[in-house]
Design an enzyme around this catalytic site. Structure first.
Site, mmCIF file in Angstrom:
data_model
loop_
_atom_site.group_PDB
_atom_site.id
_atom_site.type_symbol
_atom_site.label_atom_id
_atom_site.label_comp_id
_atom_site.label_asym_id
_atom_site.label_seq_id
_atom_site.Cartn_x
_atom_site.Cartn_y
_atom_site.Cartn_z
ATOM 1 N N ARG A 66 -2.550 19.941 16.846
ATOM 2 C CA ARG A 66 -3.722 20.833 16.972
ATOM 3 C C ARG A 66 -3.997 21.610 15.695
ATOM 4 O O ARG A 66 -5.137 22.017 15.438
ATOM 5 C CB ARG A 66 -3.560 21.747 18.188
ATOM 6 C CG ARG A 66 -3.969 21.033 19.469
ATOM 7 C CD ARG A 66 -3.397 21.672 20.687
ATOM 8 N NE ARG A 66 -2.021 21.250 20.877
ATOM 9 C CZ ARG A 66 -1.111 21.884 21.575
ATOM 10 N NH1 ARG A 66 -1.417 23.013 22.161
ATOM 11 N NH2 ARG A 66 0.109 21.407 21.695
ATOM 12 N N GLU A 103 14.418 23.731 22.778
ATOM 13 C CA GLU A 103 15.232 24.282 23.854
ATOM 14 C C GLU A 103 16.438 23.368 24.101
ATOM 15 O O GLU A 103 17.565 23.824 24.250
ATOM 16 C CB GLU A 103 14.358 24.386 25.107
ATOM 17 C CG GLU A 103 14.888 25.358 26.112
ATOM 18 C CD GLU A 103 13.922 25.507 27.269
ATOM 19 O OE1 GLU A 103 12.772 25.062 27.164
ATOM 20 O OE2 GLU A 103 14.357 26.068 28.288
HETATM 21 P P1 AMP Z 1 7.114 27.245 18.641
HETATM 22 O O1 AMP Z 1 7.808 26.322 17.684
HETATM 23 O O2 AMP Z 1 8.008 27.689 19.757
HETATM 24 O O3 AMP Z 1 6.452 28.403 17.929
HETATM 25 O O4 AMP Z 1 5.975 26.405 19.362
HETATM 26 C C1 AMP Z 1 4.767 26.205 18.717
HETATM 27 C C2 AMP Z 1 4.203 24.823 18.948
HETATM 28 O O5 AMP Z 1 4.254 24.469 20.320
HETATM 29 C C3 AMP Z 1 2.768 24.810 18.528
HETATM 30 O O6 AMP Z 1 2.485 23.578 17.833
HETATM 31 C C4 AMP Z 1 1.984 24.916 19.822
HETATM 32 O O7 AMP Z 1 0.847 24.076 19.794
HETATM 33 C C5 AMP Z 1 2.960 24.492 20.909
HETATM 34 N N1 AMP Z 1 3.028 25.462 22.029
HETATM 35 C C6 AMP Z 1 4.086 26.251 22.344
HETATM 36 N N2 AMP Z 1 3.840 27.000 23.424
HETATM 37 C C7 AMP Z 1 2.582 26.704 23.821
HETATM 38 C C8 AMP Z 1 1.707 27.173 24.874
HETATM 39 N N3 AMP Z 1 2.092 28.099 25.758
HETATM 40 N N4 AMP Z 1 0.459 26.651 24.945
HETATM 41 C C9 AMP Z 1 0.047 25.725 24.047
HETATM 42 N N5 AMP Z 1 0.803 25.245 23.052
HETATM 43 C C10 AMP Z 1 2.071 25.716 22.916
#
Ligand code: AMP
Length: 185
Positions: A66, A103
């Protein structure tokens, strides 16, 4: 560069919440409804263009998948190059990779070794790169992407997200500036 409350609300209202996707307990922030809403998409891109227009950036790097949409649209508006930070195994030329924890287990992101020019240099200095994604949750994905940009010799100067899940405190992983358009409690 501040965003008027009404503009912020227009963008926020265009994003759809999908409870329990992809698994129970997660509220997925669906940006397909933002992309399909020309007023909201344009409001967002006008704001990002205004924020970054005078920064002297050399490239935008967008995170798979995205981040490609918002990042490429912004690069085009700023008249600078776009670099995709891809999930492992998708890029055809020589790549540099960076692992990050999930996770359960780990994942890996990659860029082409010369994505920001030879040794990441632009006019004799490290290319100035803005990292873009739709959302920061724990910050693990963006941290890996930023490390990758620096690893190939460029300079990740800021990370920019459409949404920030404040309760996960992902921004604390970064020493560089982190900007989010919408803050979700
Ligand atoms: P993180 O590495 O935990 O910051 O997760 C970020 C990535 O996961 C990004 O590329 C987001 O598009 C996706 N992501 C994580 N949580 C969500 C959520 N609640 N809704 C949509 N996309 C998410």
């Amino acid at each position: 560069m501040t965003l008027a409350p009404e503009a912020k609300q227009t963008i926020l209202d265009s994003i759809r919440d999908i409870p329990d996707f992809p698994k129970p307990g997660i509220v997925f922030k669906d940006i397909t409804t933002l992309l399909a809403n020309p007023k909201a998409f344009q409001t967002l891109m006008d704001h990002l263009e205004a924020r970054y227009r005078e920064r002297g950036l050399d490239y935008i790097a967008g995170i798979d998948a995205r981040g490609f949409i918002f990042g490429a649209a912004l690069a085009d508006r700023l008249g600078i190059g776009f670099v995709p930070v891809r999930k492992k195994g998708k890029l055809p030329y020589t790549t540099v990779a960076e692992k990050y924890s999930l996770e359960y287990g780990f994942d890996e992101v990659e860029v082409h070794i010369d994505a920001f020019g030879e040794n990441g240099q632009c006019n004799g200095k490290p290319a100035e790169v803005l990292l873009v994604d739709d959302l920061i949750a724990t910050g693990g994905t963006a941290e890996a992407a930023a490390n990758l940009i620096n690893k190939v010799g460029a300079n990740c100067v800021e990370a920019c997200f459409v949404m920030e899940l404040m309760f996960l405190k992902g921004r604390e992983k970064f020493e560089m500036p982190v900007y989010s358009v919408l803050q979700i409690d």
